[in-house]
Design a protein around this motif. Structure first.
Motif, short mmCIF file in Angstrom:
data_model
loop_
_atom_site.label_atom_id
_atom_site.label_comp_id
_atom_site.label_asym_id
_atom_site.label_seq_id
_atom_site.Cartn_x
_atom_site.Cartn_y
_atom_site.Cartn_z
N VAL A 36 32.10 27.32 43.94
CA VAL A 36 32.53 26.35 43.21
C VAL A 36 33.14 25.61 42.48
O VAL A 36 33.94 25.46 43.78
CB VAL A 36 32.29 27.43 41.06
N LEU A 87 37.46 30.74 35.88
CA LEU A 87 36.92 32.00 36.12
C LEU A 87 37.79 33.01 36.15
O LEU A 87 37.65 34.25 35.50
CB LEU A 87 35.25 32.10 37.24
N MET A 92 38.66 31.23 46.85
CA MET A 92 37.68 32.41 45.78
C MET A 92 36.61 30.55 45.54
O MET A 92 35.50 31.68 45.77
CB MET A 92 38.68 32.80 44.69
N ALA A 93 36.97 30.12 45.18
CA ALA A 93 36.01 28.91 44.62
C ALA A 93 35.18 28.52 46.14
O ALA A 93 33.69 28.70 45.33
CB ALA A 93 36.86 27.57 44.12
N MET A 117 36.18 27.10 39.87
CA MET A 117 37.25 28.99 39.26
C MET A 117 38.49 29.41 39.09
O MET A 117 38.68 30.70 38.24
CB MET A 117 37.81 28.98 41.28
N GLU A 127 34.61 31.04 48.39
CA GLU A 127 33.11 31.84 48.72
C GLU A 127 32.87 32.31 47.76
O GLU A 127 31.13 32.35 47.77
CB GLU A 127 34.54 33.27 48.39
N ARG A 128 32.41 31.28 46.06
CA ARG A 128 31.69 31.56 45.18
C ARG A 128 31.16 30.08 44.52
O ARG A 128 29.82 30.12 44.52
CB ARG A 128 32.33 31.81 44.10
N GLU A 151 38.10 35.84 34.07
CA GLU A 151 37.82 37.71 34.91
C GLU A 151 39.31 38.38 35.08
O GLU A 151 39.27 39.87 34.85
CB GLU A 151 37.82 37.89 36.42
#
Length: 274
Positions: A215, A223, A209-210, A220, A212-213, A227
Motif C-alpha cells: 500500500v 491503517l 510496513m507499507a 499505511m 510489506e503490505r 489498527e
C-alpha cells in the motif's frame, strides 16, 4: 446606561535573552522544537551525533530566518561522557527540552537485557543527567523550564514496544518528581505527550510496513491508526510543528503556573480525560 467594554488580549511569546538546549534535535520533533524556540527569540542549541546533519539544519534555518540565533554540538548524549561534554561546552541554560529518544517494535519475549538497558540509557538516563545539571543553575537564577518529551505510549503501552512505553512512563515520573524537588523555585518541570508524529523516522518505520503490505505511505498511516490507535479523534498523524507549538508555550513566561503536569498533544488517542 451600562457600558460593557471588551478587551482582546493576544498572547505573544517572547523568549529573547533565554538559552534553550534541545536534545536529539538534528531532525523530527526535536528540530521542530529548536526552530520554534529560535523563532520565539531564544538562543538555541541543537544536539545530535552527526555534525554534518546538524550543520545543514542550522544553515537551512538561518538561511530562511536570519534573525534566529541557533548553534549545535555534535555529542553522544546516550553516555555519561557525552552529557559531561555538552555541559562543559554549555554550562548554563534557561530552557532544557529532553527530546532524545529511540523506539522500535520487538516482541516482549524477545527483548534482551541489552535492549532494556539501551533504551533506558538513551531515553531516560540522558534526560536525568542533563536535568540534574541544568536544574541547579536554573534554581539559582530563580527561573527555568525543563520539558521531558514523553509519549502517549507512556499511558497506552504498545504491546509490540513495551520497553519503549515503559521508558516514556519513567520520563513522566521523573518530570513529576523533579517538579516537586523544585517547588517554589521559579523552575517548572513538565512532560509532553505527543501521539504518532510524521517525522523522518516515522516515515521510514511506516514505509517498511507499507512496502510489506503493498500500500502507499498515506494508506499505511490510516491503517496504522485504525489498527493500533483506533481511539484517535484527529484520525491522522501529528506534524512535528504541532508538538513544537505546545513546547514553546510551556517554555514561556505565560506558562508560569504550569508544573508537574503531563501535557498531551496526541490527537485524542488517550481515552481518559484525566
Amino acid at each position: 446606561m451600562l457600558l460593557i467594554y471588551t478587551v482582546e488580549v493576544f498572547m505573544q511569546i517572547r523568549l529573547t535573552g533565554k538559552t534553550a538546549i534541545v536534545t536529539g534535535s538534528s531532525g523530527g520533533i526535536g528540530l521542530a522544537i529548536g526552530k520554534a524556540l529560535a523563532l520565539a527569540g531564544a538562543s538555541v542549541v541543537l544536539t545530535g551525533r552527526n555534525e554534518k546533519t546538524l550543520q545543514q539544519q542550522v544553515d537551512a534555518i538561518t538561511a530562511e530566518h536570519s534573525q534566529c540565533q541557533i548553534r549545535y554540538h555534535a555529542v553522544d548524549l546516550s553516555t555519561a561522557d557525552g552529557c559531561q561534554e555538552l555541559t562543559a561546552r554549555e554550562p548554563k541554560a534557561d530552557i532544557l527540552v529532553n527530546n532524545l529518544g529511540i523506539y522500535g517494535a520487538k516482541p516482549f519475549f524477545e527483548l534482551t537485557d541489552d535492549d532494556w538497558l539501551t533504551i533506558f540509557h538513551i531515553n531516560v538516563l540522558s534526560a536525568i543527567r542533563l536535568a540534574k545539571h541544568y536544574a541547579q543553575g536554573m534554581k539559582d537564577n530563580g527561573w527555568g523550564r525543563i520539558e521531558f518529551i514523553s509519549s502517549e505510549s507512556a499511558i497506552n503501552i504498545p504491546s509490540d514496544m513495551v520497553h519503549y512505553g515503559v521508558s516514556k512512563a519513567a520520563l513522566q515520573a521523573a518530570a513529576r518528581g523533579l517538579a516537586k524537588v523544585l517547588a517554589g523555585s521559579g523552575v517548572t518541570v513538565n512532560s509532553i505527550l505527543p501521539g504518532p508524529t510524521l517525522t523522518e523516522g516515522t516515515e521510514t518505520f511506516i514505509g517498511k510496513m507499507a512496502e510489506e503490505r503493498g500500500v502507499t505511505l498515506e494508506e499505511m498511516q490510516t491503517l496504522f491508526l485504525n489498527e493500533n490507535r483506533p481511539s484517535t479523534l484527529m484520525t491522522r498523524f501529528a506534524r512535528p510543528e504541532e508538538v513544537a507549538n505546545l513546547c514553546v508555550y510551556v517554555a514561556s513566561e505565560q506558562a508560569s503556573y504550569t508544573t508537574g503536569a503531563a501535557l498531551r498533544v496526541e490527537g485524542g488517542i488517550v481515552e481518559t480525560s484525566f
